[in-house]
Design a protein around this motif. Structure first.
Motif, short mmCIF file in Angstrom:
data_model
loop_
_atom_site.label_atom_id
_atom_site.label_comp_id
_atom_site.label_asym_id
_atom_site.label_seq_id
_atom_site.Cartn_x
_atom_site.Cartn_y
_atom_site.Cartn_z
N ILE A 113 0.83 -1.21 0.00
CA ILE A 113 0.00 0.00 0.00
C ILE A 113 0.86 1.26 0.00
CG2 ILE A 113 -2.02 -1.07 1.08
CD1 ILE A 113 -1.13 0.26 3.73
N ASP A 114 2.16 1.13 -0.27
CA ASP A 114 3.05 2.29 -0.20
C ASP A 114 3.43 2.84 -1.58
OD1 ASP A 114 4.61 0.15 -0.96
OD2 ASP A 114 6.26 0.61 0.40
N GLN A 115 2.60 2.58 -2.59
CA GLN A 115 2.89 3.12 -3.91
C GLN A 115 2.82 4.65 -3.88
OE1 GLN A 115 0.79 0.61 -3.11
NE2 GLN A 115 -0.16 -0.22 -4.95
N VAL A 116 3.63 5.26 -4.71
CA VAL A 116 3.64 6.72 -4.83
C VAL A 116 2.87 7.11 -6.08
CG1 VAL A 116 5.10 8.75 -5.10
CG2 VAL A 116 5.85 6.87 -3.64
N LEU A 117 1.96 8.03 -5.92
CA LEU A 117 1.19 8.52 -7.05
C LEU A 117 2.03 9.49 -7.87
CD1 LEU A 117 -1.21 8.16 -4.65
CD2 LEU A 117 -2.51 8.84 -6.63
N THR A 118 1.67 9.64 -9.13
CA THR A 118 2.33 10.60 -10.00
C THR A 118 1.28 11.59 -10.49
OG1 THR A 118 3.82 8.88 -10.74
CG2 THR A 118 3.73 10.86 -12.07
N PRO A 119 1.41 12.87 -10.19
CA PRO A 119 2.42 13.51 -9.35
C PRO A 119 2.23 13.11 -7.89
CG PRO A 119 0.74 15.12 -9.97
CD PRO A 119 0.42 13.85 -10.71
#
Length: 161
Positions: A61-67
């Motif tokens: 659950i630690d994915q980084v969104l872009t932006p």
């Protein structure tokens, strides 16, 4: 600094110069006001915030969104307050610095999700009635976590030349 070029205006003299100078100053003020972004405005100039997210691998659950941060003027400075409005399942939590974090693992195939839509409201503390809502679309990118399964292998094929 404002430079005004003087020119003869056919008998207008000083009065024409004052009018010309006032016109130029008003034009400069309008251009500067239009160029300055206000708190809670979209820093990209778009009407909708579009972000991308790779679906979860297992329990990730630690994915980084872009932006990585919501592109709203004043976010991260403490000058604005944000509120997340999600209908149905709450997939995200909004952090004070403008980051969105997943609440649970997200499987695009299992949940049949290609995009998640919600609203973010932005307000300037101490200013009544100045709340702006921004639509947000998070596009969920698929991982190849469901490889094809072939039954009855091996297959034999003949291709005539």
């Amino acid at each position: 600094m404002l430079l005004v070029r003087t020119m003869e205006c056919g008998g207008g003299g000083a009065a024409a110069m004052v009018v010309w100078r006032s016109y130029v100053m008003c034009l400069v003020l309008v251009i500067c006001a239009a160029a300055k972004a206000e708190l809670c405005d979209m820093s990209t100039g778009a009407r909708t915030i579009i972000m991308d997210l790779l679906e979860s691998q297992g329990n990730q659950i630690d994915q980084v969104l872009t932006p990585p941060i919501l592109p709203i003027e004043g976010v991260g400075s403490g000058a604005v307050s944000l509120e997340l409005s999600q209908e149905g399942q709450a997939y995200f939590t909004l952090q004070p610095d403008g980051h969105l974090t997943l609440n649970q693992p997200l499987d695009r195939d299992q949940n049949d999700l290609s995009a998640i839509n919600f609203q973010v409201s932005c307000a300037v503390p101490g200013v009544d009635g100045n709340v702006r809502s921004h639509p947000v679309i998070v596009r969920v990118d698929d991982l190849n976590d469901n490889p094809p399964v072939f039954s009855g292998t091996p297959y034999k094929i003949q291709i005539p030349e």
